[in-house]
Design an enzyme around this catalytic site. Structure first.
Site, PDB file in Angstrom:
ATOM      1  N   ASP A 100      -8.211  39.107  40.554  1.00  0.00           N
ATOM      2  CA  ASP A 100      -9.068  38.089  41.166  1.00  0.00           C
ATOM      3  C   ASP A 100     -10.287  38.688  41.856  1.00  0.00           C
ATOM      4  O   ASP A 100     -11.259  37.984  42.116  1.00  0.00           O
ATOM      5  CB  ASP A 100      -8.263  37.274  42.195  1.00  0.00           C
ATOM      6  CG  ASP A 100      -7.057  36.615  41.571  1.00  0.00           C
ATOM      7  OD1 ASP A 100      -7.249  35.880  40.591  1.00  0.00           O
ATOM      8  OD2 ASP A 100      -5.933  36.840  42.047  1.00  0.00           O
TER       9      ASP A 100
ATOM     10  N   HIS B  89      -0.900  42.304  45.628  1.00  0.00           N
ATOM     11  CA  HIS B  89      -0.325  41.320  44.715  1.00  0.00           C
ATOM     12  C   HIS B  89       1.151  41.169  45.032  1.00  0.00           C
ATOM     13  O   HIS B  89       1.813  42.116  45.450  1.00  0.00           O
ATOM     14  CB  HIS B  89      -0.519  41.763  43.259  1.00  0.00           C
ATOM     15  CG  HIS B  89      -0.260  40.683  42.258  1.00  0.00           C
ATOM     16  ND1 HIS B  89       1.000  40.391  41.798  1.00  0.00           N
ATOM     17  CD2 HIS B  89      -1.114  39.820  41.635  1.00  0.00           C
ATOM     18  CE1 HIS B  89       0.925  39.401  40.932  1.00  0.00           C
ATOM     19  NE2 HIS B  89      -0.335  39.036  40.812  1.00  0.00           N
TER      20      HIS B  89
END
Length: 434
Positions: A368, A310
Site C-alpha cells: 500500500d 503487515h
C-alpha cells in the site's frame, strides 16, 4: 495434496482430564491442531479473537510465509507471475490450478472478453444512486444486483453455472467499476471493447469520452495489469473469509462477492493505500520527515506510520518491491518523476529501513505504501482506490469460493463466543420497573 494426519498429537490438559488432539500437516507451512471434536469431548470452546491462530479451511490456492516475505499463487512466486505473465493468465492459474497452454489462454481470454458487457438495464439501476455516492457503495449494490440479471448462473450445485458465474464476474465487475467512476463524475458510460486487453479495456472505460479518441498508454496499462496481479489473492484475509462464510450458507456467488466487496470497503482492509497517501501528503516535504518520525516514536502521540508493517508479513512485503518499480515507471511516464510525494516516500522508506526502532518492530514497507502514489499518477481519484482493489481481488474471491463449494468437509460457518453478558433474569412488568 490434502492435509495429512501426522503421528503427532497435542495433549490438552483440563483439570485431571487429558484430551489428545490430532495434528495435521500441509504441503508447506505450520502444522495445525485439529480441535473439531474438542467441544463434543470436553464441552469447551477455544478462544481466538480475530482468528489469528486459527486455520478455518484447507486451501490449495495461495501460500504466504510472512517471516520470509513469500507470496505464491498455486506454488508460483508472485515476482515471477508479475514479471512474466499477465492478469488473465493469473486468473486462469487461480481458478484452475495450473498455468494455461497457449490454446487454453486464448480460449480463456476470449471468454472473459465476450462477457464484459452488462445488461442495459444496469444503466437505469445506476440512476437510482446519488451522483456523490461513494463508488464502493455503488459496487456493493451493483454486484449483488447481478444475480437479478443473470439468474441462469446462480445454482451453486451446477458446476457449469458456477463457471459461467465466475467468468461473468471477472469480466463484468471491471465494467461496473468503470461505470461507478463515470457516474460519480457525470460522464456517459463507455462500453467495453473486445479488441482491447483486460487492463487496457478498464483504462478505456474509465477515461475515454465520446467526443475524442482515447489512446491507451502501454506503460500505464502494463502497470495496472501488474497491480491487478499483485492484488489477485492473499489467502484467508478478512474479505476472503467473508466470501467463504457467506458462501457456506449456500448464497449465490454474486451475493458472496458483494459481501466480500463490502468487507473490503473497511479502512483497515481495503483503505490502507488511501491512508498511506494521506500520510505522505500530510508530511509534505523531505525536511519534515524527522519531525514526523519523532511523533511516530512518541508513545503519547496519535501519529501512526501508514504503509509500513503487515498483519501477516514480518519481513519485506514481496509485492512492495514490484510496486516500487512500477511506481517509478508510471511517474516518469506521466511527468510526475519529481513528485514531492515520491521524494517523501523514498526518504521515509530509507529511514524506516535503517532506523533500529522500525527494524526491531519489523515495520517494512508494504504494497500500500507505493500503490496510492501510482494510482493517483494514473488519474484515479482516492475514492476509486479500493474499487480497483476489488476488481483485482474478484478472481481470488471466486477461486476461494469455488474451492469451498467443492470441499466435502466444508460446513456452514458458525463461530462460537465467550458470553460475558447478564445471566438469566425474569421479566418485570413496565409498571414495576425502577
Amino acid at each position: 495434496m490434502d492435509a495429512k494426519a501426522s503421528n503427532k498429537t497435542a495433549t490438552l490438559t483440563v483439570g485431571n482430564k487429558n484430551y489428545d488432539l490430532p495434528i495435521h500437516s500441509g504441503s508447506v507451512g505450520p502444522d495445525v491442531i485439529d480441535i473439531g471434536k474438542l467441544y463434543g469431548q470436553s464441552g469447551l470452546f477455544t478462544y481466538d479473537p480475530g482468528f489469528t491462530s486459527t486455520a478455518s479451511c484447507q486451501s490449495k490456492i495461495t501460500y504466504i510465509d510472512g517471516d520470509a516475505g513469500v507470496l505464491e499463487y498455486r506454488g508460483y512466486p508472485i515476482e515471477q507471475l508479475a514479471e512474466n505473465g499477465d492478469f488473465l493468465e493469473t486468473c486462469y492459474l487461480l481458478l484452475y490450478g495450473n498455468l494455461p497452454t497457449a490454446a487454453q489462454k486464448k480460449d480463456f481470454d476470449d471468454r472473459v472478453i465476450h462477457h464484459t458487457m452488462v445488461h442495459e438495464q444496469m444503466a437505469r439501476f445506476f440512476q437510482g444512486f446519488r451522483r456523490d455516492a461513494h463508488p464502493m457503495a455503488v459496487m456493493v449494490a451493483s454486484v449483488g444486483a447481478l444475480a437479478a440479471f443473470y439468474h441462469d448462473s446462480t445454482d451453486i450445485n451446477d458446476p457449469k453455472q458456477r463457471m459461467i458465474a465466475s467468468m461473468r464476474m471477472i469480466a463484468k465487475i471491471p465494467t461496473l467499476a468503470a461505470m461507478a467512476y463515470k457516474y460519480t463524475i457525470g460522464q456517459p458510460f463507455v462500453y467495453p471493447k473486445n479488441s482491447l486487453k483486460f487492463a487496457e479495456n478498464f483504462l478505456h472505460m474509465c477515461f475515454a469520452v465520446p467526443c475524442e479518441e482515447y489512446k491507451i498508454n502501454p506503460v500505464l496499462a502494463d502497470a495496472l495489469d501488474k497491480i491487478f496481479i499483485l492484488h489477485a489473492d492473499h489467502e484467508q484475509n478478512a474479505s476472503t473469509s467473508t466470501v467463504r462464510i457467506a458462501g457456506s450458507s449456500g448464497a449465490n456467488p454474486f451475493a458472496c462477492i458483494a459481501a466480500g466487496i463490502a468487507c473490503l470497503w473497511g479502512p483497515a482492509h481495503g483503505g490502507a493505500n488511501e491512508a498511506a497517501l494521506a500520510m505522505l501528503a500530510e508530511i509534505g516535504s523531505v525536511d519534515k520527515i524527522p519531525e514526523f518520525i519523532a511523533k511516530v516514536k512518541d508513545k503519547n502521540s496519535e501519529v501512526r506510520l501508514m504503509g509500513f508493517g503487515h498483519r501477516v508479513y514480518k519481513n519485506y512485503d514481496p509485492r512492495a518491491k514490484i510496486m516500487q518499480k512500477m511506481c517509478h515507471a508510471v511517474l516518469k511516464e506521466t511527468g510526475h518523476g519529481d513528485d514531492p510525494m515520491l521524494k517523501v516516500a523514498m526518504e521515509l522508506e530509507k529511514i524506516a529501513l535503517s532506523d533500529q526502532y522500525f527494524i526491531d518492530r519489523k515495520l517494512y514497507p508494504n504494497v500500500d505504501f507505493y500503490s496510492g502514489i501510482t494510482l493517483k499518477a494514473m488519474g484515479f481519484p482516492v475514492s476509486m482506490f479500493t474499487v480497483l482493489f476489488a476488481v483485482a481481488r474478484t478472481v481470488g474471491w471466486i477461486s476461494q469460493w469455488s474451492e469451498m463449494i467443492e470441499d466435502p468437509q466444508q460446513k456452514i460457518g458458525r463461530p462460537r463466543q465467550l458470553y460475558t453478558g447478564v445471566t438469566r433474569r425474569d421479566y418485570v412488568a413496565i409498571k414495576d420497573r425502577k
